[in-house]
Design a protein around this motif. Sequence first.
Motif, PDB file in Angstrom:
ATOM      1  N   GLU A  38     -32.739   2.788  26.502  1.00 38.90           N
ATOM      2  CA  GLU A  38     -32.699   2.979  27.948  1.00 38.90           C
ATOM      3  C   GLU A  38     -32.637   4.463  28.289  1.00 38.90           C
ATOM      4  O   GLU A  38     -33.298   4.925  29.227  1.00 38.90           O
ATOM      5  CB  GLU A  38     -31.498   2.254  28.546  1.00 38.90           C
ATOM      6  CG  GLU A  38     -31.462   2.303  30.072  1.00 38.90           C
ATOM      7  CD  GLU A  38     -30.321   1.511  30.678  1.00 38.90           C
ATOM      8  OE1 GLU A  38     -30.038   1.705  31.875  1.00 38.90           O
ATOM      9  OE2 GLU A  38     -29.693   0.696  29.945  1.00 38.90           O
ATOM     10  N   LEU A  39     -31.875   5.219  27.532  1.00 38.51           N
ATOM     11  CA  LEU A  39     -31.797   6.658  27.757  1.00 38.51           C
ATOM     12  C   LEU A  39     -33.160   7.305  27.553  1.00 38.51           C
ATOM     13  O   LEU A  39     -33.614   8.108  28.385  1.00 38.51           O
ATOM     14  CB  LEU A  39     -30.760   7.288  26.823  1.00 38.51           C
ATOM     15  CG  LEU A  39     -30.686   8.826  26.805  1.00 38.51           C
ATOM     16  CD1 LEU A  39     -30.520   9.390  28.203  1.00 38.51           C
ATOM     17  CD2 LEU A  39     -29.561   9.294  25.899  1.00 38.51           C
ATOM     18  N   ILE A  40     -33.841   6.949  26.470  1.00 39.66           N
ATOM     19  CA  ILE A  40     -35.161   7.536  26.217  1.00 39.66           C
ATOM     20  C   ILE A  40     -36.146   7.113  27.301  1.00 39.66           C
ATOM     21  O   ILE A  40     -37.024   7.890  27.701  1.00 39.66           O
ATOM     22  CB  ILE A  40     -35.666   7.159  24.815  1.00 39.66           C
ATOM     23  CG1 ILE A  40     -34.730   7.731  23.735  1.00 39.66           C
ATOM     24  CG2 ILE A  40     -37.089   7.676  24.588  1.00 39.66           C
ATOM     25  CD1 ILE A  40     -34.566   9.239  23.776  1.00 39.66           C
ATOM     26  N   ILE A  87     -39.861   3.488  18.874  1.00 42.97           N
ATOM     27  CA  ILE A  87     -40.341   3.549  20.255  1.00 42.97           C
ATOM     28  C   ILE A  87     -41.761   4.098  20.300  1.00 42.97           C
ATOM     29  O   ILE A  87     -42.612   3.620  21.065  1.00 42.97           O
ATOM     30  CB  ILE A  87     -39.402   4.426  21.107  1.00 42.97           C
ATOM     31  CG1 ILE A  87     -38.008   3.797  21.187  1.00 42.97           C
ATOM     32  CG2 ILE A  87     -39.972   4.653  22.513  1.00 42.97           C
ATOM     33  CD1 ILE A  87     -36.962   4.673  21.852  1.00 42.97           C
ATOM     34  N   TYR A  88     -42.032   5.070  19.450  1.00 39.56           N
ATOM     35  CA  TYR A  88     -43.321   5.746  19.494  1.00 39.56           C
ATOM     36  C   TYR A  88     -44.372   5.133  18.569  1.00 39.56           C
ATOM     37  O   TYR A  88     -45.471   5.679  18.442  1.00 39.56           O
ATOM     38  CB  TYR A  88     -43.124   7.235  19.194  1.00 39.56           C
ATOM     39  CG  TYR A  88     -42.291   7.916  20.251  1.00 39.56           C
ATOM     40  CD1 TYR A  88     -42.394   7.532  21.588  1.00 39.56           C
ATOM     41  CD2 TYR A  88     -41.387   8.929  19.934  1.00 39.56           C
ATOM     42  CE1 TYR A  88     -41.628   8.132  22.565  1.00 39.56           C
ATOM     43  CE2 TYR A  88     -40.624   9.542  20.913  1.00 39.56           C
ATOM     44  CZ  TYR A  88     -40.742   9.137  22.237  1.00 39.56           C
ATOM     45  OH  TYR A  88     -39.987   9.732  23.207  1.00 39.56           O
ATOM     46  N   SER A  89     -44.033   4.023  17.973  1.00 33.53           N
ATOM     47  CA  SER A  89     -45.001   3.296  17.145  1.00 33.53           C
ATOM     48  C   SER A  89     -45.693   2.191  17.939  1.00 33.53           C
ATOM     49  O   SER A  89     -46.367   1.330  17.367  1.00 33.53           O
ATOM     50  CB  SER A  89     -44.300   2.702  15.919  1.00 33.53           C
ATOM     51  OG  SER A  89     -43.765   3.735  15.107  1.00 33.53           O
ATOM     52  N   LYS A  90     -45.489   2.216  19.261  1.00 36.26           N
ATOM     53  CA  LYS A  90     -46.076   1.207  20.147  1.00 36.26           C
ATOM     54  C   LYS A  90     -46.829   1.916  21.276  1.00 36.26           C
ATOM     55  O   LYS A  90     -46.581   3.089  21.558  1.00 36.26           O
ATOM     56  CB  LYS A  90     -44.965   0.327  20.754  1.00 36.26           C
ATOM     57  CG  LYS A  90     -44.104  -0.389  19.726  1.00 36.26           C
ATOM     58  CD  LYS A  90     -42.909  -1.069  20.405  1.00 36.26           C
ATOM     59  CE  LYS A  90     -41.972  -1.686  19.382  1.00 36.26           C
ATOM     60  NZ  LYS A  90     -40.764  -2.264  20.023  1.00 36.26           N
ATOM     61  N   PRO A  91     -47.748   1.191  21.942  1.00 32.80           N
ATOM     62  CA  PRO A  91     -48.425   1.782  23.093  1.00 32.80           C
ATOM     63  C   PRO A  91     -47.419   2.138  24.186  1.00 32.80           C
ATOM     64  O   PRO A  91     -46.392   1.454  24.305  1.00 32.80           O
ATOM     65  CB  PRO A  91     -49.366   0.652  23.564  1.00 32.80           C
ATOM     66  CG  PRO A  91     -49.525  -0.247  22.376  1.00 32.80           C
ATOM     67  CD  PRO A  91     -48.217  -0.168  21.637  1.00 32.80           C
ATOM     68  N   PRO A  92     -47.654   3.180  24.969  1.00 32.02           N
ATOM     69  CA  PRO A  92     -48.844   4.046  24.965  1.00 32.02           C
ATOM     70  C   PRO A  92     -48.702   5.252  24.056  1.00 32.02           C
ATOM     71  O   PRO A  92     -49.487   6.195  24.146  1.00 32.02           O
ATOM     72  CB  PRO A  92     -48.908   4.495  26.428  1.00 32.02           C
ATOM     73  CG  PRO A  92     -47.461   4.650  26.807  1.00 32.02           C
ATOM     74  CD  PRO A  92     -46.741   3.537  26.097  1.00 32.02           C
ATOM     75  N   ALA A 118     -29.339  16.204  12.197  1.00 31.63           N
ATOM     76  CA  ALA A 118     -29.673  15.775  13.561  1.00 31.63           C
ATOM     77  C   ALA A 118     -31.180  15.662  13.735  1.00 31.63           C
ATOM     78  O   ALA A 118     -31.676  14.734  14.400  1.00 31.63           O
ATOM     79  CB  ALA A 118     -29.094  16.757  14.570  1.00 31.63           C
ATOM     80  N   TYR A 119     -31.911  16.589  13.143  1.00 39.93           N
ATOM     81  CA  TYR A 119     -33.372  16.571  13.201  1.00 39.93           C
ATOM     82  C   TYR A 119     -33.927  15.331  12.509  1.00 39.93           C
ATOM     83  O   TYR A 119     -34.708  14.568  13.102  1.00 39.93           O
ATOM     84  CB  TYR A 119     -33.906  17.856  12.575  1.00 39.93           C
ATOM     85  CG  TYR A 119     -35.380  17.902  12.259  1.00 39.93           C
ATOM     86  CD1 TYR A 119     -36.334  17.438  13.154  1.00 39.93           C
ATOM     87  CD2 TYR A 119     -35.819  18.451  11.050  1.00 39.93           C
ATOM     88  CE1 TYR A 119     -37.686  17.510  12.857  1.00 39.93           C
ATOM     89  CE2 TYR A 119     -37.166  18.533  10.749  1.00 39.93           C
ATOM     90  CZ  TYR A 119     -38.095  18.048  11.651  1.00 39.93           C
ATOM     91  OH  TYR A 119     -39.431  18.125  11.353  1.00 39.93           O
ATOM     92  N   ILE A 120     -33.512  15.100  11.287  1.00 44.34           N
ATOM     93  CA  ILE A 120     -34.028  13.963  10.525  1.00 44.34           C
ATOM     94  C   ILE A 120     -33.672  12.645  11.206  1.00 44.34           C
ATOM     95  O   ILE A 120     -34.534  11.764  11.406  1.00 44.34           O
ATOM     96  CB  ILE A 120     -33.486  13.979   9.076  1.00 44.34           C
ATOM     97  CG1 ILE A 120     -34.003  15.222   8.332  1.00 44.34           C
ATOM     98  CG2 ILE A 120     -33.876  12.704   8.343  1.00 44.34           C
ATOM     99  CD1 ILE A 120     -35.497  15.271   8.162  1.00 44.34           C
ATOM    100  N   GLN A 121     -32.407  12.493  11.570  1.00 48.60           N
ATOM    101  CA  GLN A 121     -31.983  11.242  12.196  1.00 48.60           C
ATOM    102  C   GLN A 121     -32.602  11.082  13.581  1.00 48.60           C
ATOM    103  O   GLN A 121     -32.913   9.963  14.010  1.00 48.60           O
ATOM    104  CB  GLN A 121     -30.462  11.180  12.273  1.00 48.60           C
ATOM    105  CG  GLN A 121     -29.799  11.048  10.914  1.00 48.60           C
ATOM    106  CD  GLN A 121     -28.310  10.744  11.000  1.00 48.60           C
ATOM    107  OE1 GLN A 121     -27.777  10.451  12.072  1.00 48.60           O
ATOM    108  NE2 GLN A 121     -27.634  10.797   9.867  1.00 48.60           N
ATOM    109  N   GLY A 122     -32.785  12.202  14.272  1.00 48.90           N
ATOM    110  CA  GLY A 122     -33.365  12.150  15.612  1.00 48.90           C
ATOM    111  C   GLY A 122     -34.793  11.639  15.610  1.00 48.90           C
ATOM    112  O   GLY A 122     -35.157  10.779  16.430  1.00 48.90           O
ATOM    113  N   VAL A 123     -35.611  12.157  14.702  1.00 50.38           N
ATOM    114  CA  VAL A 123     -37.006  11.692  14.676  1.00 50.38           C
ATOM    115  C   VAL A 123     -37.099  10.261  14.164  1.00 50.38           C
ATOM    116  O   VAL A 123     -37.945   9.482  14.617  1.00 50.38           O
ATOM    117  CB  VAL A 123     -37.913  12.642  13.850  1.00 50.38           C
ATOM    118  CG1 VAL A 123     -37.999  14.007  14.519  1.00 50.38           C
ATOM    119  CG2 VAL A 123     -37.462  12.769  12.414  1.00 50.38           C
TER     120      VAL A 123
END
Length: 313
Positions: free
Chosen positions: A147-149, A199-204, A188-193
């Motif tokens: 929800e935050l994203i 979420i980003y493996s789906k459209p759009p 933080a970088y590794i866990q963040g991505v």
Amino acid sequence: MKSSPVLSGLMGVCVGDALGVPVEFHSRSQCRLHPVKGMSGYGTYNQPPGTWSDDSSLTFCLAHSLCDGYDLNAIARSFCEWRYEAAWAPYGEVFDIGGTTRMAIHRLKRGVPPVEAGGTDDNSNGNGSLMRILPLVYYYRTLPFSELIGRVHDCSCLTHGHPRSQMACGIYISIAIGLLRGLDPKTAYIQGVEAVKPIYSKPPFEAELKTFERVFGGQIETLPEKAIASSGYVLHTLEASLWCLLTTDSYAEAVLKAVNLGGDTDTTGAVTGGLAGIYYGFEAIPSEWVEAIARRSVIVALAERLEAALELS
């Protein structure tokens, strides 16, 4: 001044921004010959030391709106008040605004719905939403991650609606969440991505995954400086900010490295400064830089109001 996660982030953005304002558009070679070593002024925009740009102004507009809760229409009104009435400008004048942001705020003023105002074509991927998105990270304790994203994406769309810009903002906030939780920058970088990949493996968004290949690869800090660009393109700013954070050991080192990359110096400094401010804390920002910041007491008061509103104290 009282330290807090909110003040650390907001002042981190503002100081990084102000360091970069006098040398915006300077080339990297110019910055090598005459590197920024501290707060200066009267450069590109002929502004006194400690002057912040649209990066901080729009960050403060967002933070100000969030003091009364999350409302995209209120955020849109705040952006319009900055653009047309110079609210949250350091000296009552708007002196730096990107074309995509200018057009989007004009659409907001005309009544276009917030999530439809931002440009969606491939050329509308400047860093104008990434530079101002940080205040949303402070919802991390009270909102489910997805929800935050989602709110981050919608807030990006006020000025930058392309999935690439939304993704850059989401990745940035996801990494900032880890820093707020006390993780070191690399973790933080590794866990963040990893957190945003589903979420980003789906459209759009999935069509943009290849664009972010270097970021998602988890090794951005291993790239040489010549592989890091510092233009106003949103991907360049995201990569540069992560690279600067991950290859330095203090707030000052991180933002000076960012600014001395040249190009869009204020925004690279601001985006780097937001992450570095959260990680190292307000006390780690050199006091002489903070003392030079225009309207610093107003910024401190804003941070206190937002912290109280989010019940972080």
